[in-house]
Design an enzyme around this catalytic site. Structure first.
Site, PDB file in Angstrom:
ATOM      1  N   CYS A 201     -10.601  -6.222   1.159  1.00  0.00           N
ATOM      2  CA  CYS A 201     -10.845  -4.813   1.443  1.00  0.00           C
ATOM      3  C   CYS A 201     -12.291  -4.423   1.206  1.00  0.00           C
ATOM      4  CB  CYS A 201      -9.952  -3.943   0.576  1.00  0.00           C
ATOM      5  SG  CYS A 201      -8.253  -4.480   0.609  1.00  0.00           S
TER       6      CYS A 201
ATOM      7  N   GLN B  46       0.990  -9.614  -5.701  1.00  0.00           N
ATOM      8  CA  GLN B  46       0.494 -10.989  -5.802  1.00  0.00           C
ATOM      9  C   GLN B  46       1.389 -11.874  -6.670  1.00  0.00           C
ATOM     10  OE1 GLN B  46      -1.891 -12.413  -4.149  1.00  0.00           O
ATOM     11  NE2 GLN B  46      -2.971 -10.669  -3.283  1.00  0.00           N
TER      12      GLN B  46
ATOM     13  N   ALA C 272       5.704  -8.151   1.867  1.00  0.00           N
ATOM     14  CA  ALA C 272       6.263  -9.383   2.449  1.00  0.00           C
ATOM     15  C   ALA C 272       5.179 -10.368   2.875  1.00  0.00           C
ATOM     16  CB  ALA C 272       7.139  -9.034   3.654  1.00  0.00           C
TER      17      ALA C 272
ATOM     18  N   THR D 157      13.119   5.040  11.041  1.00  0.00           N
ATOM     19  CA  THR D 157      14.033   3.994  11.481  1.00  0.00           C
ATOM     20  C   THR D 157      13.632   2.669  10.857  1.00  0.00           C
ATOM     21  OG1 THR D 157      14.433   5.131  13.555  1.00  0.00           O
ATOM     22  CG2 THR D 157      14.892   2.765  13.519  1.00  0.00           C
TER      23      THR D 157
ATOM     24  N   THR E  27       0.842  -1.198   0.000  1.00  0.00           N
ATOM     25  CA  THR E  27       0.000   0.000   0.000  1.00  0.00           C
ATOM     26  C   THR E  27       0.875   1.244   0.000  1.00  0.00           C
ATOM     27  OG1 THR E  27      -1.799  -1.125   1.155  1.00  0.00           O
ATOM     28  CG2 THR E  27      -1.775   1.283   1.281  1.00  0.00           C
TER      29      THR E  27
ATOM     30  N   ASN F  64      -5.361  -9.375  -7.592  1.00  0.00           N
ATOM     31  CA  ASN F  64      -5.546 -10.043  -6.307  1.00  0.00           C
ATOM     32  C   ASN F  64      -6.881 -10.780  -6.181  1.00  0.00           C
ATOM     33  OD1 ASN F  64      -6.051  -7.069  -6.350  1.00  0.00           O
ATOM     34  ND2 ASN F  64      -7.199  -7.570  -4.498  1.00  0.00           N
TER      35      ASN F  64
HETATM   36  C1  LIG Z   1      -2.117  -7.053  -0.621  1.00  0.00           C
HETATM   37  C2  LIG Z   1      -1.977  -6.183  -1.799  1.00  0.00           C
HETATM   38  C3  LIG Z   1      -1.631  -4.845  -1.665  1.00  0.00           C
HETATM   39  C4  LIG Z   1      -1.430  -4.195  -0.325  1.00  0.00           C
HETATM   40  O1  LIG Z   1      -0.294  -4.686   0.317  1.00  0.00           O
HETATM   41  P1  LIG Z   1      -0.059  -4.392   1.866  1.00  0.00           P
HETATM   42  O2  LIG Z   1       1.350  -4.836   2.099  1.00  0.00           O
HETATM   43  O3  LIG Z   1      -1.056  -5.221   2.605  1.00  0.00           O
HETATM   44  O4  LIG Z   1      -0.240  -2.944   2.093  1.00  0.00           O
HETATM   45  C5  LIG Z   1      -1.516  -4.097  -2.812  1.00  0.00           C
HETATM   46  N1  LIG Z   1      -1.724  -4.627  -4.019  1.00  0.00           N
HETATM   47  C6  LIG Z   1      -2.065  -5.914  -4.183  1.00  0.00           C
HETATM   48  C7  LIG Z   1      -2.273  -6.449  -5.554  1.00  0.00           C
HETATM   49  C8  LIG Z   1      -2.208  -6.729  -3.083  1.00  0.00           C
HETATM   50  O5  LIG Z   1      -2.578  -7.993  -3.247  1.00  0.00           O
END
Ligand SMILES: *Cc1c(COP(=O)(O)O)cnc(C)c1O
Length: 536
Positions: A333, A184, A205, A244, A77, A156
């Site tokens: 979401c 993804q 991660a 940090t 994000t 996703n």
């Molecule tokens: C999960 C996801 C995100 C967000 O990642 P976070 O590390 O949870 O903020 C963004 N883009 C896609 C395609 C995702 O699957």
């Protein structure tokens, strides 16, 4: 208590691999390497710094980048925010136009909407029905003002894979920057920033068996992609992202990438086979539809729409089984809201089918035994829901699904009547009386069928297409009717609501039940009157 749910939501998040957790633990406590990686004056800091740089190389190596091109963030994000807003601020003098797709993750969609409010022009490209974007459509959307194209590598919700290499050739040719949300994809399939000619690429991660709250943005050095920082203070990460560095998170992400590099090829093959087995099993049911592309996709994701069942009832059923399934409708979401998935609607799915969709996502610990249990559970539940539907005429016989005793989202009464509705077989008897109702603004359709003998209802049955509460209301109605005469049917909406402990937003289900009661009472009286006339 119900058994722990069977986890099929790896696209929402993955558990941390034990090897990753172990490595993280070494960077936390007083006897561990807890130093601040920026404190280069002492060994505490230098050891932490070296660990961070090793992890940077591990992440870079997985995507074909150089370590110096990796910027740590809190997740994809933030990476998406930094990439898109960072480019917008750095290149606004060149033009104020970007191109993206309607099916992007919210963390791209919402950033682009924000930029629209700031006066940017955004072209929202629609996908083809298989979820892919054609390079020609994209080429036509780029103009003199365009500074950035932002597209995801793997969707996703559907798992659809875009042909980013062709797109990268195009954007490079046209002198436009390319940002790729690869959250993804990385760790699931080969990703190479050189091959794809991408300038910016987001990684998270926790989608690849690393910890939550850490991610990375790849920022190309040659030719250089410029970014304006979005978080100021301290000048960490070459000024692009201050704060940090969370050493334990970073080494965790590094280790997760190392493992992925090593395991990916075999793992993807195994997961793809399981995913295909799942689809094979589910598609034994009539009228199920796969959402997205069946040839261009990531291994672990399968998105399916089930005709003839209501989305809410389907999801409640799956999560309320005696062995519940943990999975997503649409994406995590948007699951909280009652809207159907914007991604599936962009693929051209009508609202009801988009709503009755399930995303199965498989991962490192999914087994064939689990997949087989899922197939049986889903088939049984879908058949049971279709049996109860007034609209579904096709064969859907089978055993009753094994349901749990309770569901956190429903009152005990609603859940009890819902599971009773699922367990009941539709009767083959001819009903004397049939009334039906549609509530405007609600998806639900309810049909009440009953037989009357000696002035009393001797059997009654509700057939319902709709949410859990409407199925419960139907079962309640049928039960209420039996043994009563038409004159005795006197119940208010409030009483039905009370009996079912209905949530206020579900009042329309009680209203529908009361309506049907009024109708069947009138019809029954006419029948009884007619019968008496014949007799006398
Ligand atoms: C999960 C996801 C995100 C967000 O990642 P976070 O590390 O949870 O903020 C963004 N883009 C896609 C395609 C995702 O699957």
């Amino acid at each position: 208590m119900a058994e722990r749910a069977l986890y099929l939501d790896y696209a929402a998040t993955t558990p941390v691999d034990a090897r990753v957790a172990e490595r993280m633990r070494a960077f936390l406590s007083p006897d561990g390497e807890f130093g601040n990686p920026a404190s280069m004056q002492h060994a505490y800091g230098r050891v932490a710094h070296d660990a961070v740089e090793k992890a940077r190389e591990q992440v870079a190596s997985l995507i074909g980048a150089e370590a110096a091109e990796i910027v740590w963030t809190s997740g994809a994000t933030e990476s998406n925010n930094l990439a898109i807003k960072g480019v917008a601020e750095a290149y606004a003098d060149r033009g104020r136009h970007m191109v993206t797709m309607k099916t992007e993750h919210k963390s791209v969609v919402d950033v682009c909407r924000y930029l629209e409010q700031q006066g940017w022009r955004i072209t929202w490209l629609p996908p083809q029905p298989d979820g892919r974007i054609s390079t020609e459509t994209l080429a036509a959307a780029i103009n003199e003002e365009t500074v950035l194209v932002s597209l995801m590598l793997v969707n996703n919700e559907t798992g659809v894979l875009q042909d980013i290499a062709s797109i990268g050739r195009l954007t490079r040719e046209r002198g436009v920057l390319l940002h790729v949300d690869a959250a993804q994809a990385v760790g699931k399939m080969p990703v190479d920033v050189e091959h794809m000619q991408t300038d910016l690429l987001s990684v998270s991660a926790h989608k690849l068996y690393g910890p939550k709250g850490i991610g990375a943005l790849y920022v190309r050095r040659r030719p250089r992609a410029r970014l304006m920082p979005q978080i100021h203070g301290g000048g960490h990460e070459r000024g692009m992202r201050s704060g940090t560095l969370p050493t334990h998170q970073i080494v965790g992400m590094g280790e997760a990438c190392r493992i992925a590099d090593e395991a990916m090829a075999k793992e993807a093959e195994r997961i793809r086979a399981l995913r295909d087995r799942l689809w094979q099993g589910l598609s034994e049911l009539p009228e199920v539809y796969r959402n997205g592309s069946d040839s261009h996709n990531v291994a672990g994701i399968l998105n399916v729409s089930f005709a003839g069942v209501d989305g809410e009832a389907l999801h409640a059923g799956l999560s309320g089984l005696a062995v519940p399934l943990a999975l997503s409708s649409g994406s995590a979401c948007t699951a909280a809201s009652q809207e159907s998935s914007y991604v599936l609607r962009a693929l051209g799915r009508e609202d009801e089918l988009a709503y009755a969709s399930v995303r199965f996502s498989l991962g490192r610990w999914t087994t064939q035994d689990e997949v087989d249990r899922v197939i049986t559970s889903v088939q049984t539940l879908v058949n049971a829901l279709r049996r109860r539907s007034p609209a579904w005429q096709k064969d859907c016989a089978g055993p009753a699904p094994g349901m749990g005793d309770e569901h956190p989202q429903y009152s005990d009464a609603v859940w009890r009547y819902f599971t009773r509705a699922l367990a009941a077989d539709p009767s083959e008897d001819e009903a004397d009386l049939v009334v039906a109702s549609d509530t405007p603004g609600s998806r639900a359709r309810m049909q009440l069928r009953a037989r009357i003998e000696g002035g009393k209802f001797v059997s009654a049955e509700a057939r319902v297409y709709g949410c859990v509460s409407s199925l419960a209301a139907g079962a309640w109605l049928a039960e209420y009717l039996i043994g009563k005469s038409p004159e005795q049917l006197q119940v208010t909406t409030a009483e039905i609501e009370q009996d079912l402990q209905l949530a206020p937003v579900k009042r329309h289900c009680a209203l529908m039940a009361e309506d049907l009661l009024g109708m069947i009472s009138r019809q029954a009286r006419l029948t009884v009157d007619a019968a008496e006339k014949v007799a006398s």
